[in-house]
Design a protein around this motif. Structure first.
Motif, short mmCIF file in Angstrom:
data_model
loop_
_atom_site.label_atom_id
_atom_site.label_comp_id
_atom_site.label_asym_id
_atom_site.label_seq_id
_atom_site.Cartn_x
_atom_site.Cartn_y
_atom_site.Cartn_z
N LYS A 4 3.27 7.14 -7.11
CA LYS A 4 4.67 7.59 -7.17
C LYS A 4 5.38 7.33 -5.85
O LYS A 4 6.55 6.95 -5.83
CB LYS A 4 4.74 9.08 -7.54
N LEU A 5 4.68 7.52 -4.75
CA LEU A 5 5.26 7.24 -3.45
C LEU A 5 5.59 5.75 -3.33
O LEU A 5 6.69 5.38 -2.91
CB LEU A 5 4.31 7.67 -2.33
N ARG A 6 4.69 4.91 -3.76
CA ARG A 6 4.91 3.46 -3.71
C ARG A 6 6.06 3.06 -4.63
O ARG A 6 6.90 2.24 -4.29
CB ARG A 6 3.62 2.74 -4.11
N LEU A 7 6.11 3.67 -5.83
CA LEU A 7 7.17 3.35 -6.80
C LEU A 7 8.55 3.73 -6.28
O LEU A 7 9.55 3.12 -6.66
CB LEU A 7 6.91 4.06 -8.13
N SER A 8 8.59 4.73 -5.39
CA SER A 8 9.88 5.20 -4.88
C SER A 8 10.59 4.16 -4.01
O SER A 8 11.81 4.21 -3.88
CB SER A 8 9.71 6.50 -4.10
N TRP A 9 9.85 3.21 -3.44
CA TRP A 9 10.51 2.25 -2.56
C TRP A 9 10.18 0.79 -2.84
O TRP A 9 10.84 -0.11 -2.31
CB TRP A 9 10.22 2.56 -1.10
N CYS A 10 9.20 0.50 -3.70
CA CYS A 10 8.79 -0.89 -3.92
C CYS A 10 9.28 -1.39 -5.27
O CYS A 10 8.78 -0.97 -6.32
CB CYS A 10 7.27 -1.01 -3.84
N HIS A 11 10.25 -2.29 -5.25
CA HIS A 11 10.82 -2.80 -6.51
C HIS A 11 9.82 -3.67 -7.27
O HIS A 11 9.86 -3.73 -8.50
CB HIS A 11 12.12 -3.57 -6.25
N ILE A 12 8.89 -4.32 -6.59
CA ILE A 12 7.89 -5.15 -7.26
C ILE A 12 6.94 -4.27 -8.06
O ILE A 12 6.64 -4.55 -9.23
CB ILE A 12 7.12 -6.00 -6.23
N THR A 13 6.47 -3.20 -7.46
CA THR A 13 5.58 -2.28 -8.16
C THR A 13 6.30 -1.59 -9.31
O THR A 13 5.74 -1.40 -10.38
CB THR A 13 5.00 -1.24 -7.19
N ARG A 14 7.56 -1.22 -9.10
CA ARG A 14 8.35 -0.59 -10.17
C ARG A 14 8.49 -1.54 -11.36
O ARG A 14 8.34 -1.14 -12.51
CB ARG A 14 9.75 -0.21 -9.66
#
Length: 85
Positions: free
Chosen positions: A34-44
């Protein structure tokens, strides 16, 4: 690449995303994701596509081969391979 305490790589996030979809991710992994998804558009983007793919597969109601059919196919392939050698 060295992993930080809270920050995970994109590759690790994708792996955790896959695990989370099958209920195999730990609470800590979900938090890191969730932390990564909050700022990484590739992972999102990966997570959205992964979710859509799972939904399509679920709706398609696909059926796999029966165990008997798989064993029969495996035996046929083995026999054909022996003929070639």
């Amino acid at each position: 690449m060295k992993k930080g305490f809270l920050f995970i790589s994109c590759e690790e996030a994708k792996h955790i995303c896959d695990k989370a979809q099958y209920g195999e991710a730990t609470i800590w992994e979900k938090f890191e994701l969730k932390l990564r998804l909050s700022w990484c558009h590739i992972t999102r983007s990966y997570a959205k596509k992964n979710q859509k793919l799972s939904e399509v597969l679920k709706k398609s109601n696909l059926k796999g081969m029966s165990l008997k059919d798989r064993e029969s196919l495996k035996l046929t392939i083995q026999q054909e391979l022996k003929k070639q050698h």
